[in-house]
Design an enzyme around this catalytic site. Structure first.
Site, short mmCIF file in Angstrom:
data_model
loop_
_atom_site.label_atom_id
_atom_site.label_comp_id
_atom_site.label_asym_id
_atom_site.label_seq_id
_atom_site.Cartn_x
_atom_site.Cartn_y
_atom_site.Cartn_z
N THR A 1 0.86 -1.19 0.00
CA THR A 1 0.00 0.00 0.00
C THR A 1 0.89 1.23 0.00
O THR A 1 2.11 1.12 -0.03
CB THR A 1 -0.91 0.02 1.25
OG1 THR A 1 -0.12 0.37 2.40
CG2 THR A 1 -1.58 -1.34 1.47
N CYS A 2 0.28 2.41 0.08
CA CYS A 2 1.08 3.63 0.08
C CYS A 2 1.92 3.76 1.35
O CYS A 2 2.92 4.47 1.36
CB CYS A 2 0.19 4.87 -0.09
SG CYS A 2 -1.04 5.08 1.21
N ASN A 3 1.51 3.08 2.42
CA ASN A 3 2.22 3.21 3.69
C ASN A 3 3.03 2.00 4.08
O ASN A 3 3.75 2.04 5.08
CB ASN A 3 1.24 3.54 4.82
CG ASN A 3 0.76 4.97 4.76
OD1 ASN A 3 1.49 5.85 4.33
ND2 ASN A 3 -0.47 5.21 5.17
N ARG A 4 2.93 0.90 3.36
CA ARG A 4 3.67 -0.30 3.76
C ARG A 4 3.83 -1.28 2.60
O ARG A 4 2.99 -1.36 1.70
CB ARG A 4 2.96 -1.00 4.92
CG ARG A 4 1.64 -1.67 4.56
CD ARG A 4 0.94 -2.27 5.77
NE ARG A 4 0.53 -1.22 6.70
CZ ARG A 4 1.04 -1.05 7.92
NH1 ARG A 4 1.97 -1.88 8.36
NH2 ARG A 4 0.62 -0.08 8.70
N GLU B 1 -8.46 3.50 10.54
CA GLU B 1 -8.99 3.58 9.17
C GLU B 1 -9.34 2.18 8.67
O GLU B 1 -8.73 1.18 9.05
CB GLU B 1 -7.99 4.27 8.25
CG GLU B 1 -6.62 3.62 8.18
CD GLU B 1 -6.44 2.78 6.94
OE1 GLU B 1 -7.41 2.67 6.17
OE2 GLU B 1 -5.35 2.22 6.75
N GLN C 1 -9.66 1.30 5.26
CA GLN C 1 -9.18 0.97 3.91
C GLN C 1 -8.18 -0.18 3.93
O GLN C 1 -8.17 -1.03 3.04
CB GLN C 1 -8.53 2.21 3.28
CG GLN C 1 -8.16 2.02 1.81
CD GLN C 1 -7.57 3.29 1.21
OE1 GLN C 1 -7.30 4.26 1.91
NE2 GLN C 1 -7.37 3.28 -0.09
N GLN D 1 -7.56 -3.74 1.67
CA GLN D 1 -6.29 -3.98 0.98
C GLN D 1 -5.70 -5.33 1.38
O GLN D 1 -5.11 -6.04 0.55
CB GLN D 1 -5.32 -2.84 1.29
CG GLN D 1 -5.74 -1.52 0.66
CD GLN D 1 -4.97 -0.33 1.22
OE1 GLN D 1 -4.54 -0.32 2.37
NE2 GLN D 1 -4.79 0.69 0.39
N GLU E 1 -10.29 4.93 -4.58
CA GLU E 1 -10.96 5.15 -3.30
C GLU E 1 -10.47 6.41 -2.60
O GLU E 1 -11.25 7.17 -2.04
CB GLU E 1 -10.75 3.92 -2.40
CG GLU E 1 -11.52 3.99 -1.09
CD GLU E 1 -11.37 2.73 -0.26
OE1 GLU E 1 -11.84 2.73 0.89
OE2 GLU E 1 -10.78 1.75 -0.76
N MET E 2 -9.15 6.65 -2.63
CA MET E 2 -8.61 7.82 -1.95
C MET E 2 -9.10 9.11 -2.60
O MET E 2 -9.47 10.07 -1.91
CB MET E 2 -7.08 7.76 -1.96
CG MET E 2 -6.43 8.91 -1.18
SD MET E 2 -6.87 8.90 0.58
CE MET E 2 -5.86 7.53 1.14
#
Length: 432
Positions: free
Chosen positions: A55-58, A119, A121, A125, A197-198
């Site tokens: 994902t964007c963070n991990r 969150e 989302q 994912q 989604e974001m």
């Protein structure tokens, strides 16, 4: 089989490194095949299992393997796959074995490890990651059970605590930042790039401010048009971005592109056309959609997901009571899962015991049948059969008792008493 999670996230690595380690969706299946077969040992006694969450963070690799060197192999593979020197990547990587891997999966799915506390989302994912791993043939009993428990725990945490209430989302944080730059968002023209989604969340939050204009640019025109219409906005072709960028005061981008779609030169031209009126830009994509050098321009205010994280964290402190509740639930469920995992470790032993015992039984039955066929006394044959089975079945335990001494022997004796409930104790002189 041992569980292991290898990864980097927003706690351990900046976005500049995270974007280099991210996996585009279309690369995950082939990546799983090479990761599982090459580095988790295709010749292992048990089939290795793997899943990739990106994902964007991990970016995280979930593994179940017999390979004791899987940790080093996974880091090396991640380094080679993304062409990043191991020395550069390794300091940012965490490796979580067994219960730590289980606890981490439960916390991630419950939103406790997210930049936006609570969150939802991330849960979707994770489910997508499991679906992809299943389609790639990389998921087996261990990881499948881990993820099913993970989803159940996430549901329990969200259903019994207030972990997700009043959370400050990335989209809401983007609006708050815009309000620091512009006195009224309602006077500004907003461009949203992407239609996932974001961006949909951003459209919801920015539309609520009643902007002067809201425009959606997306590679797929039809999808962009549908999103724009939902918020009384307009759609425009993504190809028009370089020539129309100067029209917008606020630009938020989040696409799945592997390369930047907004370069320094295009923004420089837009700033010049705007006569140096400020542009507020938010890049929520990983890998980034906007070249980092854009942030150095005098009249551009560029923010990334890491920048928005500071605003998000401001709203996290007020929900610490819910966090404590969630952590308690997770800890209990981790212990439950580890108990299941422990029972799985004895399954091969039990299976082997059954196989051995059955082989002994069949051999003695075959011998007895031959004796009966030649006319031997049935009672004598049955007696011989039972004696032979008794001797062979207790041979292993008896030999083990004779091989050990001292405390080990005492422990084994106690263990045997558990197996044979009616075995007399050594100080029992009754003869019963």
């Amino acid at each position: 089989m041992q569980l292991l999670t290898i990864g980097i996230n927003h706690h351990t690595a900046p976005v500049a490194l995270r974007e280099r380690v991210a996996f585009p969706l279309e690369q995950i299946k082939p990546a799983l095949v090479t990761f599982k077969n090459v580095f988790l040992g295709p010749q292992a006694p048990n089939t290795p299992e793997a899943a990739i969450l990106s994902t964007c963070n991990r970016t995280e690799l979930y593994c179940a393997t017999d390979d004791r060197a899987a940790r080093e192999g996974a880091v090396r593979w991640l380094s080679e796959y993304h062409r990043i020197p191991v020395d550069e990547l390794a300091p940012h990587v965490y490796a979580l074995p067994q219960s730590e891997a289980v606890r981490h999966a439960f916390r991630v799915a419950s939103g406790l490890d997210s930049m936006v506390l609570g969150e939802t989302q991330i849960l979707g994912q994770m489910k997508d990651a499991v679906r992809t791993a299943t389609e790639a043939g990389a998921l087996g009993t261990y990881l499948n059970q881990l993820f099913q428990r993970t989803f159940a725990v996430a549901k329990e945490v969200r259903g019994t605590t207030e972990i997700g209430t009043q959370s400050v989302s990335m989209a809401a944080a983007a609006v708050r930042l815009a309000q620091r730059i512009f006195e009224k968002v309602s006077d500004q023209r907003v461009l949203l790039i992407g239609a996932g989604e974001m961006i949909e969340l951003c459209a919801t939050h920015f539309a609520a401010q009643g902007p002067r204009e809201l425009v959606v640019a997306n590679r797929t025109a039809e999808r962009g048009q549908r999103l724009a219409e939902r918020f009384n906005g307009r759609a425009m072709p993504l190809a028009d971005l370089p020539t129309r960028m100067h029209e917008f005061d606020i630009i938020v981008s989040c696409t799945a592109s592997t390369l930047p779609i907004i370069g320094l030169g295009a923004v420089e031209r837009a700033v010049k056309a705007r006569r140096h009126r400020p542009i507020f830009m938010v890049d929520l994509a990983v890998p980034r959609d906007i070249e980092p050098e854009v942030g150095k321009l005098k009249d551009v205010f560029l923010y990334t997901v890491d920048d928005l994280g500071a605003i998000v964290r401001e709203g996290n402190a007020s929900r610490q009571a819910a966090v404590a509740q969630a952590e308690a639930i997770i800890e209990t469920r981790v212990q439950n899962f580890m108990q299941w995992l422990d029972t799985r470790s004895v399954v091969p032993v039990i299976r082997h015991m059954h196989t051995q015992a059955d082989a002994l039984r069949r051999a003695e039955v075959e011998k007895a049948q031959k004796l009966l066929a030649r006319g031997d006394d049935p009672a004598a044959v049955l007696e011989a059969l039972s004696q032979a089975l008794t001797n062979k079945l207790i041979h292993g335990p008896t030999s083990a008792l004779n091989r050990v001494n001292g405390a080990d022997r005492d422990s084994l004796i106690d263990l045997m008493r558990g197996f044979y409930q009616h075995a007399p104790r050594s100080n029992d002189q009754s003869g019963h």
